[in-house]
Design an enzyme around this catalytic site. Structure first.
Site, PDB file in Angstrom:
ATOM      1  N   CYS A   1      -5.270  -3.461   2.411  1.00 25.54           N
ATOM      2  CA  CYS A   1      -4.996  -3.497   3.838  1.00 25.54           C
ATOM      3  C   CYS A   1      -6.243  -3.634   4.709  1.00 25.54           C
ATOM      4  O   CYS A   1      -6.859  -4.683   4.706  1.00 25.54           O
ATOM      5  CB  CYS A   1      -4.159  -2.268   4.224  1.00 25.54           C
ATOM      6  SG  CYS A   1      -3.230  -2.533   5.748  1.00 25.54           S
TER       7      CYS A   1
ATOM      8  N   LYS B   1      -9.336   2.322  -2.004  1.00 32.32           N
ATOM      9  CA  LYS B   1      -9.559   1.633  -0.716  1.00 32.32           C
ATOM     10  C   LYS B   1     -10.907   2.016  -0.101  1.00 32.32           C
ATOM     11  O   LYS B   1     -11.187   3.204   0.117  1.00 32.32           O
ATOM     12  CB  LYS B   1      -8.415   1.981   0.237  1.00 32.32           C
ATOM     13  CG  LYS B   1      -8.462   1.276   1.582  1.00 32.32           C
ATOM     14  CD  LYS B   1      -7.208   1.631   2.392  1.00 32.32           C
ATOM     15  CE  LYS B   1      -7.115   0.903   3.705  1.00 32.32           C
ATOM     16  NZ  LYS B   1      -5.868   1.239   4.445  1.00 32.32           N
TER      17      LYS B   1
ATOM     18  N   VAL C   1      -0.016  -2.605  10.697  1.00 36.41           N
ATOM     19  CA  VAL C   1       0.699  -2.225  11.916  1.00 36.41           C
ATOM     20  C   VAL C   1       0.351  -3.113  13.114  1.00 36.41           C
ATOM     21  O   VAL C   1       1.071  -3.099  14.100  1.00 36.41           O
ATOM     22  CB  VAL C   1       0.452  -0.744  12.287  1.00 36.41           C
ATOM     23  CG1 VAL C   1       1.159   0.183  11.319  1.00 36.41           C
ATOM     24  CG2 VAL C   1      -1.029  -0.420  12.348  1.00 36.41           C
TER      25      VAL C   1
ATOM     26  N   GLU D   1       0.848  -1.197   0.000  1.00 32.70           N
ATOM     27  CA  GLU D   1       0.000   0.000   0.000  1.00 32.70           C
ATOM     28  C   GLU D   1       0.891   1.257   0.000  1.00 32.70           C
ATOM     29  O   GLU D   1       1.965   1.254   0.633  1.00 32.70           O
ATOM     30  CB  GLU D   1      -0.846  -0.054   1.288  1.00 32.70           C
ATOM     31  CG  GLU D   1      -1.764   1.122   1.528  1.00 32.70           C
ATOM     32  CD  GLU D   1      -2.524   0.965   2.871  1.00 32.70           C
ATOM     33  OE1 GLU D   1      -2.173   0.092   3.695  1.00 32.70           O
ATOM     34  OE2 GLU D   1      -3.481   1.730   3.078  1.00 32.70           O
TER      35      GLU D   1
HETATM   36  C1  ACM Z   1      -4.041  -0.148   7.113  1.00 31.87           C
HETATM   37  O1  ACM Z   1      -5.134  -0.184   6.561  1.00 31.87           O
HETATM   38  N1  ACM Z   1      -3.009   0.487   6.573  1.00 31.87           N
HETATM   39  C2  ACM Z   1      -3.843  -0.823   8.396  1.00 31.87           C
END
Ligand code: ACM
Length: 270
Positions: A144, A109, A171, A39
């Site tokens: 993510c 996203k 993370v 990402e």
């Molecule tokens: C994320 O969506 N970067 C944890």
């Protein structure tokens, strides 16, 4: 069989030139049908406000997309990578799929995480599936934090994805529980390209915001078992062979079919 590679590295915040150079050196000589990168891999992650994201973001005529497009053509590969996308005054946390014919598709996203909510618009591309033009593989993208919403992977499976590519900047370690479940419950391959390294940004009150990304990039097979897995803190390029055809019969015994046995009339979707 389809050759699938995931790339893990440590992007530098707001340093597109060096990040593109690093990616170029990591994929130099790599021959794969599909290559997945993390990402926001050309900009780094820790934007604190929208103006910062706008400064780094590019539209599809920008240099990151040009780079991935050229690499996809040269390698006859599908290259999927996260980038900050500018569309007029809006910024999206997007993934590009650059195809060997020089075309690109963009996924924005859907489920933003943490301070992304201050910097990016929630994605409006919806979920869709791309047929690889050179090998028999249907690929869907999510990014993510989309992993926490089973509807994302389910949408892609219902649309016919054999493989979900998930550029990530993870993370926590909780995803190690959820991601393989997304593969198993949809009988799809799932490629998680995470980044590693730590980003420190100073906040307005003088305190540091420190985010450590935990690597561990992985390709799950359609039972949720890892085929390849990177270390938590090292750059890596890992390749596995996948057989997309095996994901298409959704039976898991003679009586049960994952998709056909669904009972949408019994579900509450909120
Ligand atoms: C994320 O969506 N970067 C944890």
């Amino acid at each position: 069989m389809v050759k699938l590679s995931i790339v893990q590295f440590t992007p530098l915040w707001a340093n597109k030139t060096q990040n593109l150079e690093r990616i170029a050196s990591l994929i130099r000589g790599l021959e794969s049908d599909i290559i997945v990168l993390p990402e926001l891999c050309t900009t780094g992650y820790s934007f604190l406000k929208k103006t910062e994201a706008l400064d780094e973001a590019e539209d599809t005529s920008g240099k990151s997309i040009a780079f991935f497009r050229e690499a996809a053509v040269a390698k006859k590969a599908m290259i999927i990578a996260g980038f900050a996308e500018r569309d007029r005054e809006n910024v999206y946390n997007s993934a590009v799929a650059a195809l060997p014919d020089g075309s690109v598709k963009i996924y924005r996203k859907t489920h933003l995480f943490f301070k992304e909510t201050l910097c990016f618009e929630p994605g409006n591309s919806g979920f869709y599936v791309i047929e690889h033009p050179l090998v028999d593989c249907k690929v869907g993208m999510m990014v993510c934090n989309d992993w926490r919403y089973p509807e994302a992977a389910r949408s892609l499976a219902l649309l016919g994805a054999d493989l979900i590519a998930c550029p990530s900047n993870l993370v926590s370690t909780l995803w190690g529980v959820g991601m393989p479940a997304r593969a198993l419950e949809n009988k799809v391959y799932l490629a998680v390209a995470n980044r590693c390294g730590t980003e420190i940004r100073m906040l307005e009150d003088g305190a540091d915001q420190k985010l450590t990304f935990n690597g561990g990039s992985v390709v799950y097979d359609f039972n949720g078992s890892p085929l390849v897995k990177a270390a938590s803190d090292e750059d890596a390029v890992l390749t596995s062979l996948i057989d997309p055809v095996l994901t298409r019969d959704k039976h898991f015994n003679a009586y049960n079919d994952l998709i056909k046995d669904r009972r949408p009339d019994q579900y509450y979707l909120g």
